[in-house]
Design a protein around this motif. Structure first.
Motif, PDB file in Angstrom:
ATOM      1  N   GLU A  42      47.682  38.980  33.309  1.00  0.00           N
ATOM      2  CA  GLU A  42      47.321  38.976  31.889  1.00  0.00           C
ATOM      3  C   GLU A  42      46.508  40.224  31.532  1.00  0.00           C
ATOM      4  O   GLU A  42      45.401  40.162  31.014  1.00  0.00           O
ATOM      5  CB  GLU A  42      46.579  37.689  31.523  1.00  0.00           C
ATOM      6  CG  GLU A  42      47.407  36.436  31.769  1.00  0.00           C
ATOM      7  CD  GLU A  42      46.695  35.147  31.386  1.00  0.00           C
ATOM      8  OE1 GLU A  42      46.142  35.080  30.276  1.00  0.00           O
ATOM      9  OE2 GLU A  42      46.694  34.218  32.213  1.00  0.00           O
ATOM     10  N   ARG A 100      43.380  37.557  29.217  1.00  0.00           N
ATOM     11  CA  ARG A 100      43.265  36.194  29.718  1.00  0.00           C
ATOM     12  C   ARG A 100      42.275  35.413  28.870  1.00  0.00           C
ATOM     13  O   ARG A 100      41.242  35.972  28.499  1.00  0.00           O
ATOM     14  CB  ARG A 100      42.803  36.245  31.184  1.00  0.00           C
ATOM     15  CG  ARG A 100      42.869  34.906  31.914  1.00  0.00           C
ATOM     16  CD  ARG A 100      42.275  35.035  33.315  1.00  0.00           C
ATOM     17  NE  ARG A 100      42.948  36.010  34.147  1.00  0.00           N
ATOM     18  CZ  ARG A 100      44.023  35.764  34.911  1.00  0.00           C
ATOM     19  NH1 ARG A 100      44.541  34.561  34.905  1.00  0.00           N
ATOM     20  NH2 ARG A 100      44.559  36.705  35.652  1.00  0.00           N
ATOM     21  N   PRO A 101      42.527  34.143  28.545  1.00  0.00           N
ATOM     22  CA  PRO A 101      43.620  33.279  28.983  1.00  0.00           C
ATOM     23  C   PRO A 101      44.634  33.042  27.865  1.00  0.00           C
ATOM     24  O   PRO A 101      44.999  31.893  27.596  1.00  0.00           O
ATOM     25  CB  PRO A 101      42.878  31.989  29.327  1.00  0.00           C
ATOM     26  CG  PRO A 101      41.800  31.919  28.260  1.00  0.00           C
ATOM     27  CD  PRO A 101      41.456  33.351  27.906  1.00  0.00           C
TER      28      PRO A 101
END
Length: 239
Positions: free
Chosen positions: A148, A210-211
């Motif tokens: 990510e 993230r996330p």
């Protein structure tokens, strides 16, 4: 390369190449000396691998004692073979090779009857025109997607116009005969699908998003589903 990694690579090569595998072929695949190959074959045999053959005749991996047999139904096995063969013909180079390695691992762990079934599976995947080759390191892009991390790249659209993009990679999807990066584009502040064969100069920025990947991907897929449903309704209106 550590000795453990070298032995693992040798086992993978014995599984993958048509038997019997000559020592010269193993040298070419592993990059070590002939003497090292002979030593490593003895080491693998000492660890429990059943390897038939000898110097001058080639080697055949009969059984890997460290791996128990796998149990699949015939339909499960056909599904696995079909999926891996599809990856081998549409995947990027790293994934295509991984698919072939996975098939060889399956073969080494199946009972004899199913090994025959794997080799002569009824289902197959063939493409006489391969998808366009990606112009970037797809393995690097996959890693950034898993981690990510935002990426940047140059992109050439269908009309040949070039642009510099910065995007949050969400997924890589094969559709419309090309590999597509599904992403949140910073330049457009919107979801975009980028063809990998039109991307170049990929850089991983190190900036984490993230996330957000999973919820963003879910929203993107929902958007694409709604758009597809609307197009289907429009076609029905004019039919």
């Amino acid at each position: 390369m550590t000795r453990t990694h070298r032995l693992f690579q040798l086992m993978q090569t014995l599984r993958r190449l048509p038997a019997p595998v000559t020592a010269a072929a193993l040298v070419n695949e592993t990059g070590v000396s002939l003497r090292t190959i002979y030593r490593d074959i003895d080491a693998l045999r000492g660890l429990g691998a059943v390897i038939d053959g000898e110097a001058g005749f080639g080697y055949t991996l009969i059984e890997d004692a460290a791996l128990p047999p796998l149990a699949f139904s015939d339909d499960e096995l056909e599904a696995l073979v079909l999926g891996l063969r599809e990856v081998s013909v549409i995947g990027d180079p790293a994934l295509a090779e991984a698919a072939q390695t996975a098939l060889s691992k399956l073969k080494s762990r199946l009972p004899a009857r199913q090994t025959h079934r794997l080799q002569h599976a009824v289902l197959d995947a063939r493409r006489f025109v391969r998808p366009p080759e990606p112009r970037i390191d797809v393995k690097k892009l996959r890693a950034a997607t898993w981690e990510e991390v935002t990426v940047s790249f140059h992109y050439e659209d269908a009309k040949g116009a070039l642009s510099q993009r910065r995007a949050d990679p969400l997924s890589i999807v094969f559709m419309q005969n090309a590999h597509m990066l599904m992403a949140w584009c910073h330049l457009r502040s919107d979801f975009r699908a980028f063809r990998l064969d039109r991307m170049s100069e990929l850089e991983v920025t190190g900036v984490s998003f993230r996330p957000k990947r999973v919820p963003l991907l879910r929203d993107f897929m929902d958007l694409m589903r709604r758009q597809a449903e609307e197009r289907a309704k429009d076609r029905q209106t004019f039919d």
